[in-house]
Design an enzyme around this catalytic site. Structure first.
Site, PDB file in Angstrom:
ATOM      1  N   GLN A 101       3.553   2.829  -5.416  1.00 31.72           N
ATOM      2  CA  GLN A 101       2.883   3.726  -6.368  1.00 31.72           C
ATOM      3  C   GLN A 101       1.423   3.360  -6.615  1.00 31.72           C
ATOM      4  O   GLN A 101       0.544   4.216  -6.589  1.00 31.72           O
ATOM      5  CB  GLN A 101       3.612   3.671  -7.712  1.00 31.72           C
ATOM      6  CG  GLN A 101       4.815   4.554  -7.840  1.00 31.72           C
ATOM      7  CD  GLN A 101       5.050   4.827  -9.303  1.00 31.72           C
ATOM      8  OE1 GLN A 101       4.664   5.886  -9.809  1.00 31.72           O
ATOM      9  NE2 GLN A 101       5.639   3.880  -9.993  1.00 31.72           N
TER      10      GLN A 101
ATOM     11  N   ARG B  19      -6.875  -0.865 -21.760  1.00 28.13           N
ATOM     12  CA  ARG B  19      -5.918  -0.378 -22.761  1.00 28.13           C
ATOM     13  C   ARG B  19      -6.448  -0.643 -24.176  1.00 28.13           C
ATOM     14  O   ARG B  19      -6.330   0.198 -25.070  1.00 28.13           O
ATOM     15  CB  ARG B  19      -4.567  -1.063 -22.569  1.00 28.13           C
ATOM     16  CG  ARG B  19      -3.789  -0.556 -21.367  1.00 28.13           C
ATOM     17  CD  ARG B  19      -2.618  -1.470 -21.030  1.00 28.13           C
ATOM     18  NE  ARG B  19      -1.740  -0.860 -20.030  1.00 28.13           N
ATOM     19  CZ  ARG B  19      -0.820  -1.524 -19.337  1.00 28.13           C
ATOM     20  NH1 ARG B  19      -0.663  -2.832 -19.526  1.00 28.13           N
ATOM     21  NH2 ARG B  19      -0.066  -0.891 -18.455  1.00 28.13           N
TER      22      ARG B  19
ATOM     23  N   ASP C 166      -5.308  -4.434 -19.149  1.00 29.21           N
ATOM     24  CA  ASP C 166      -5.094  -4.705 -20.575  1.00 29.21           C
ATOM     25  C   ASP C 166      -6.387  -4.499 -21.359  1.00 29.21           C
ATOM     26  O   ASP C 166      -6.374  -3.954 -22.473  1.00 29.21           O
ATOM     27  CB  ASP C 166      -4.593  -6.133 -20.753  1.00 29.21           C
ATOM     28  CG  ASP C 166      -3.424  -6.441 -19.850  1.00 29.21           C
ATOM     29  OD1 ASP C 166      -2.375  -5.817 -20.017  1.00 29.21           O
ATOM     30  OD2 ASP C 166      -3.575  -7.302 -18.962  1.00 29.21           O
TER      31      ASP C 166
ATOM     32  N   HIS D 128      -1.365 -12.155 -18.226  1.00 26.54           N
ATOM     33  CA  HIS D 128      -1.045 -10.721 -18.138  1.00 26.54           C
ATOM     34  C   HIS D 128       0.451 -10.569 -18.388  1.00 26.54           C
ATOM     35  O   HIS D 128       1.257 -10.381 -17.485  1.00 26.54           O
ATOM     36  CB  HIS D 128      -1.436 -10.159 -16.770  1.00 26.54           C
ATOM     37  CG  HIS D 128      -1.034  -8.720 -16.594  1.00 26.54           C
ATOM     38  ND1 HIS D 128      -1.518  -7.720 -17.403  1.00 26.54           N
ATOM     39  CD2 HIS D 128      -0.192  -8.130 -15.719  1.00 26.54           C
ATOM     40  CE1 HIS D 128      -0.984  -6.563 -17.026  1.00 26.54           C
ATOM     41  NE2 HIS D 128      -0.170  -6.792 -16.009  1.00 26.54           N
TER      42      HIS D 128
ATOM     43  N   ALA E  42       0.800  -1.236   0.000  1.00 31.33           N
ATOM     44  CA  ALA E  42       0.000   0.000   0.000  1.00 31.33           C
ATOM     45  C   ALA E  42       0.822   1.270   0.000  1.00 31.33           C
ATOM     46  O   ALA E  42       0.301   2.347  -0.300  1.00 31.33           O
ATOM     47  CB  ALA E  42      -0.956  -0.005   1.191  1.00 31.33           C
TER      48      ALA E  42
ATOM     49  N   GLN F 270       1.012 -14.923   2.354  1.00 25.75           N
ATOM     50  CA  GLN F 270      -0.199 -14.104   2.395  1.00 25.75           C
ATOM     51  C   GLN F 270      -1.457 -14.944   2.197  1.00 25.75           C
ATOM     52  O   GLN F 270      -2.506 -14.637   2.771  1.00 25.75           O
ATOM     53  CB  GLN F 270      -0.096 -12.971   1.366  1.00 25.75           C
ATOM     54  CG  GLN F 270       1.016 -11.987   1.746  1.00 25.75           C
ATOM     55  CD  GLN F 270       1.076 -10.763   0.869  1.00 25.75           C
ATOM     56  OE1 GLN F 270       0.443 -10.688  -0.182  1.00 25.75           O
ATOM     57  NE2 GLN F 270       1.857  -9.780   1.294  1.00 25.75           N
TER      58      GLN F 270
ATOM     59  N   GLY G 200      -0.535   1.384  -4.792  1.00 20.22           N
ATOM     60  CA  GLY G 200      -1.277   1.518  -3.543  1.00 20.22           C
ATOM     61  C   GLY G 200      -1.640   2.957  -3.244  1.00 20.22           C
ATOM     62  O   GLY G 200      -2.768   3.254  -2.806  1.00 20.22           O
TER      63      GLY G 200
ATOM     64  N   SER H  94       3.107   1.616 -14.606  1.00 20.58           N
ATOM     65  CA  SER H  94       1.735   2.123 -14.593  1.00 20.58           C
ATOM     66  C   SER H  94       1.185   2.068 -13.174  1.00 20.58           C
ATOM     67  O   SER H  94       1.202   1.016 -12.539  1.00 20.58           O
ATOM     68  CB  SER H  94       0.833   1.269 -15.489  1.00 20.58           C
ATOM     69  OG  SER H  94       1.364   1.145 -16.778  1.00 20.58           O
TER      70      SER H  94
ATOM     71  N   ARG I 139      14.664 -15.526 -14.114  1.00 17.44           N
ATOM     72  CA  ARG I 139      13.209 -15.650 -13.988  1.00 17.44           C
ATOM     73  C   ARG I 139      12.827 -16.492 -12.771  1.00 17.44           C
ATOM     74  O   ARG I 139      11.889 -16.179 -12.038  1.00 17.44           O
ATOM     75  CB  ARG I 139      12.676 -16.284 -15.280  1.00 17.44           C
ATOM     76  CG  ARG I 139      11.171 -16.276 -15.412  1.00 17.44           C
ATOM     77  CD  ARG I 139      10.799 -16.447 -16.878  1.00 17.44           C
ATOM     78  NE  ARG I 139       9.401 -16.838 -16.986  1.00 17.44           N
ATOM     79  CZ  ARG I 139       8.984 -18.002 -17.499  1.00 17.44           C
ATOM     80  NH1 ARG I 139       9.858 -18.878 -17.920  1.00 17.44           N
ATOM     81  NH2 ARG I 139       7.711 -18.266 -17.590  1.00 17.44           N
TER      82      ARG I 139
ATOM     83  N   VAL J 231      -2.826  -8.293  -8.305  1.00 22.87           N
ATOM     84  CA  VAL J 231      -2.329  -7.301  -9.264  1.00 22.87           C
ATOM     85  C   VAL J 231      -0.847  -7.518  -9.555  1.00 22.87           C
ATOM     86  O   VAL J 231      -0.389  -7.350 -10.680  1.00 22.87           O
ATOM     87  CB  VAL J 231      -2.564  -5.871  -8.725  1.00 22.87           C
ATOM     88  CG1 VAL J 231      -1.957  -4.823  -9.641  1.00 22.87           C
ATOM     89  CG2 VAL J 231      -4.063  -5.612  -8.516  1.00 22.87           C
TER      90      VAL J 231
END
Length: 332
Positions: A16, A163, A160, A188, A13, A113, A18, A239, A99, A130
């Site tokens: 950016q 967009r 997306d 995504h 949170a 979590q 958040g 973004s 990766r 997200v």
């Protein structure tokens, strides 16, 4: 008596997204202008001071719908009795990282979590992931929170989708509200397939309204696929505003429903529709009603689209295998 407040968790949170998302939730963009909320804000200990600053700004904004703010670095406190969880926090890929290293970090985060949500959240909690890799993070969360119904765990491909709407609106000189029923299929990631074959502009098929098949099969697809990277290049940051806005859109439509005859794109647990691989989180066109979602069925998929769906599905199967390998290693 007014409505009881809904508790909304935002992880990461102090970051950016958040910072852009919290005031939108507090002002009613996610759940409506008559729905009070209590925000639960979670971040890691090094971000605790910044997180407290976000809480201070929320209080200073005097949002009428905001009935409380919990800002904490304790995952159990953050997840206590939440109705909605927006999982923004994750480990981003850094220069020189393999990766598998990134996947391993995120598997660890989402395993932890998931356990906290399983233990502390409301039984009917709705979860939106997200943080990237969003589809596979959502899958790991599902694997580690077995009491949360699989249909209540989703990932964000609405960004997306939006967009794609924006590109068509800009190309045709039409308000974006007149563009309907684009589809984001799959992951995504840059393998996703933005599909306009079933969409309309002011009631007219998108292909007719655009009247440029080469653009639709080329630059349109690559622009939507690569939009996140393009924004990083322009802003020097990822973004945030658009991600926060689309997260609100995703939750609002999921809870309040999609307009009749309109669908949206959501990353959901795949049942194999349209030849997508089963048991991954795959973006489909969905309709929402009464707090649930259903995959839109019966759409015609041509050979071009089928090839694109296979490519993005193959990537998700590969990601799943890597994530499960990391999960097994973390359990040893």
């Amino acid at each position: 008596m007014g409505k009881a407040p809904i508790k909304v968790l935002i992880t990461g949170a102090a970051g950016q997204i958040g910072y852009a998302l919290a005031p939108r939730v507090a002002s009613g963009s996610m759940l409506g202008a008559d729905q009070p909320v209590i925000l639960h804000l979670l971040d890691i200990p090094p971000a605790a001071q910044s997180l407290d600053g976000v809480k201070m700004e929320l209080i200073d904004s005097a949002f009428p719908l905001l009935h409380g703010v919990v800002a904490t670095t304790d995952v159990d406190e953050a997840t206590k009795d939440v109705d909605i969880a927006v999982m923004v926090g994750g480990f981003p890929r850094k220069a020189g990282m393999e990766r598998k290293d990134v996947m391993s970090k995120n598997v660890s985060i989402y395993k932890s979590q998931a356990s906290a949500l399983e233990k502390n959240a409301k039984p009917g909690v709705k979860v939106l992931v997200v943080a990237n890799p969003a589809n596979t993070n959502a899958l790991i969360l599902k694997e580690n929170a077995p009491s949360i119904p699989p249909e209540n765990i989703t990932c964000l491909t609405r960004l997306d989708h939006n967009r794609a709407l924006g590109q068509v609106a800009e190309r045709t000189g039409t308000p974006v509200s007149e563009v309907k029923n684009v589809i984001i299929w799959g992951n995504h990631s840059s393998s996703q397939y933005p599909d306009v074959a079933h969409g309309t502009v002011a009631g007219k098929p998108i292909k007719e309204a655009v009247a440029d098949d080469a653009w639709l099969a080329g630059d349109f697809i690559s622009t939507v696929q690569q939009r996140g990277a393009a924004i990083i290049k322009m802003r020097g940051m990822s973004s945030a505003l658009s991600a926060a806005s689309s997260a609100c859109d995703h939750i609002r439509d999921w809870i309040k429903g999609t307009p009749s005859g309109t669908w949206v794109s959501m990353g959901v647990f795949s049942d194999g529709s349209y030849g997508a691989p089963k048991d991954v989180v795959f973006s489909f066109p969905v309709e929402c009603k009464d707090g649930g979602w259903s995959i839109v069925q019966g759409l015609k998929i041509d050979d071009f689209a089928a090839g694109k769906l296979k490519a993005t599905g193959d990537e998700l199967v590969e990601e799943k295998a890597l994530a499960l390998e990391c999960l097994a290693e973390s359990s040893q």
